[in-house]
Design a protein around this motif. Structure first.
Motif, PDB file in Angstrom:
ATOM      1  N   ARG A 266       0.389  -1.290   0.549  1.00 58.87           N
ATOM      2  CA  ARG A 266       0.169   0.301   0.260  1.00 58.87           C
ATOM      3  C   ARG A 266       0.705   0.958   0.489  1.00 58.87           C
ATOM      4  N   MET A 267       1.795   1.343   1.051  1.00 57.90           N
ATOM      5  CA  MET A 267       3.005   2.485   1.192  1.00 57.90           C
ATOM      6  C   MET A 267       3.259   2.732  -0.165  1.00 57.90           C
TER       7      MET A 267
ATOM      8  N   LEU B 216       4.899   5.496  -5.092  1.00 63.18           N
ATOM      9  CA  LEU B 216       4.800   5.960  -6.060  1.00 63.18           C
ATOM     10  C   LEU B 216       3.997   6.564  -7.084  1.00 63.18           C
ATOM     11  N   GLY B 217       2.424   6.353  -7.163  1.00 61.38           N
ATOM     12  CA  GLY B 217       1.507   7.371  -7.519  1.00 61.38           C
ATOM     13  C   GLY B 217       2.156   8.605  -7.352  1.00 61.38           C
ATOM     14  N   VAL B 218       2.345   8.834  -5.508  1.00 60.08           N
ATOM     15  CA  VAL B 218       2.401  10.776  -5.968  1.00 60.08           C
ATOM     16  C   VAL B 218       3.480  10.854  -6.552  1.00 60.08           C
ATOM     17  N   HIS B 219       4.868  10.067  -6.736  1.00 63.35           N
ATOM     18  CA  HIS B 219       5.791  11.122  -7.222  1.00 63.35           C
ATOM     19  C   HIS B 219       5.831  10.572  -8.835  1.00 63.35           C
ATOM     20  N   ALA B 220       4.609  10.092 -10.021  1.00 61.09           N
ATOM     21  CA  ALA B 220       4.630   9.873 -10.839  1.00 61.09           C
ATOM     22  C   ALA B 220       3.613  11.432 -11.016  1.00 61.09           C
ATOM     23  N   ALA B 221       2.443  11.515 -10.510  1.00 59.71           N
ATOM     24  CA  ALA B 221       1.872  12.990  -9.873  1.00 59.71           C
ATOM     25  C   ALA B 221       2.383  14.044 -10.651  1.00 59.71           C
TER      26      ALA B 221
ATOM     27  N   LYS C 124       9.573   9.091 -18.205  1.00 54.20           N
ATOM     28  CA  LYS C 124      10.429   8.874 -17.206  1.00 54.20           C
ATOM     29  C   LYS C 124       9.309   7.719 -16.066  1.00 54.20           C
ATOM     30  N   MET C 125       9.942   7.487 -15.409  1.00 51.72           N
ATOM     31  CA  MET C 125       9.334   5.854 -14.237  1.00 51.72           C
ATOM     32  C   MET C 125       9.917   6.280 -12.744  1.00 51.72           C
ATOM     33  N   ALA C 126       8.275   6.152 -11.552  1.00 50.28           N
ATOM     34  CA  ALA C 126       9.377   5.808 -10.571  1.00 50.28           C
ATOM     35  C   ALA C 126       9.168   4.586 -10.628  1.00 50.28           C
TER      36      ALA C 126
END
Ligand code: F6P
Length: 343
Positions: A285-286, A291-296, A306-308
């Motif tokens: 979950r974390m 990763l989602g926040v970094h992608a945003a 790029k990729m997180a």
């Protein structure tokens, strides 16, 4: 900026919804509108969408699978696939895409960036943990815990009947799930694609353990394990749209060989898609949220292509092309662990 779209492609895994929840929350914080593409690249080709907003993603972190749906559709196998995706994006006012997937999905994302200069960022997912450029993929921890729990549970029935129990894990051509579940679950023998299967040596170890007083055995085998003679076992001859074989059946084949060579009664269990089911662990979950926040943040900073990724305990941006270039298989340390705990 126009809308930011999300899609999830390939085999689902626990933690996908955490990525979506993290990215949507972060983009909403920057007042950026978001939208979901349904069923992976199929949704991008056909313009199939669903609402993805802070409200609609408020309670999905604990949910396994993906609210967006997934598929193994390859747009490069479709006539005018790229033109169709571009057309959907312009009709839907989509300016950027967050592609969440494994090597196939991210391979398409890489080409859309390299060849079409589209605004794409990636997030690596797979229970197989076989993507380069990231230390861990989310979904792996959940799958490993499910597999290890199965090894723990099988022990009581193996012992009661003095049987050999052969458990088959997923993982494709990388032995990460089998290595963690087998060694952590205290199996007698763990078999991974990175080390060829020597059936005689396996039987020797099982017999030795019986001679030491143990009256049952547990073997964990990765679906991609390769026999010294005969290669790996597939379910059929068909390939999917990305050219992959469907692995499966190695536990059954191996259990017959073990029973024949040792005379011990042997049964096999295929864990299959159970390993992708249920709620993600806290780790997944974390990792998904981070990763989602970094992608945003990559989207708002215009870090396209790029990729997180997770490096050590940090989340960083790496080129998408690096992620899909090479399969991450067991390294020497893990191969040695497997050998040590299988003899
Ligand atoms: O890549 C994830 C994975 O679960 C592999 O471990 C497995 O070989 C494959 O997907 C199964 O694919 P499907 O869901 O298409 O049967």
């Amino acid at each position: 900026m126009g809308k930011v779209a999300f899609l999830t492609g390939g085999g689902d895994c626990p933690g996908l919804n955490a990525v979506i929840a993290g990215a949507v929350r972060s983009l909403a914080d920057e007042r950026v509108e978001t939208i979901g593409l349904v069923d992976g690249w199929k949704g991008a080709l056909e313009g199939l969408t669903m609402e993805v907003t802070p409200a609609s993603t408020a309670n999905i972190i604990a949910e396994g699978g993906t609210i967006l749906g997934s598929s193994r559709t390859n747009p490069y196998k479709e006539a005018d696939g790229v033109a169709k995706i571009k057309d959907s994006f312009s009709r839907l006012d989509i300016d950027a895409l967050v592609a969440i997937g494994g090597d196939d999905t991210l391979g398409v994302a890489t080409r859309l960036f390299d060849e079409e200069k589209m605004h794409v960022v990636g997030v690596p997912k797979t229970i197989d943990n076989d993507l380069s450029s990231t230390d861990f993929t989310f979904g792996f921890d959940t799958a490993v815990n499910i597999a290890m729990d199965a090894v723990d549970k099988i022990r009581t029935t193996a012992r009661s009947h003095h049987r050999v129990l052969v458990i088959e894990t997923m993982g494709r051509h990388a032995g990460w799930i089998a290595a963690y579940a087998g060694i952590g679950g205290n199996a007698d023998v763990t078999l991974v694609p990175e080390l060829k299967v020597d059936v005689e040596a396996v039987c020797r170890t099982l017999k030795q353990n019986r001679e030491k007083g143990q009256n049952f055995n547990i073997v964990v085998v990765s679906e991609g394990a390769i026999f010294q003679e005969g290669g790996y076992v597939t379910q059929d001859a068909d390939l999917d749209e990305f050219g992959h074989v469907r692995l499966g059946g190695v536990a059954d084949a191996l259990s017959k060989m073990i029973e024949k060579q040792t005379g011990y009664e042997t049964r096999s269990v295929v864990l299959g898609h159970l390993q992708r089911g249920g709620s993600p662990t806290a780790f997944d979950r974390m990792l998904g949220i981070r990763l989602g926040v970094h992608a945003a943040k990559m989207v708002t900073a215009g870090e396209w292509g790029k990729m997180a990724a997770m490096r050590g305990s940090r989340i960083v941006s790496v080129p998408l092309s690096e992620a899909t270039g090479e399969l991450k298989v067991l390294n020497d340390e893990f191969k040695e662990l497997v050998r040590l705990f299988s003899s």
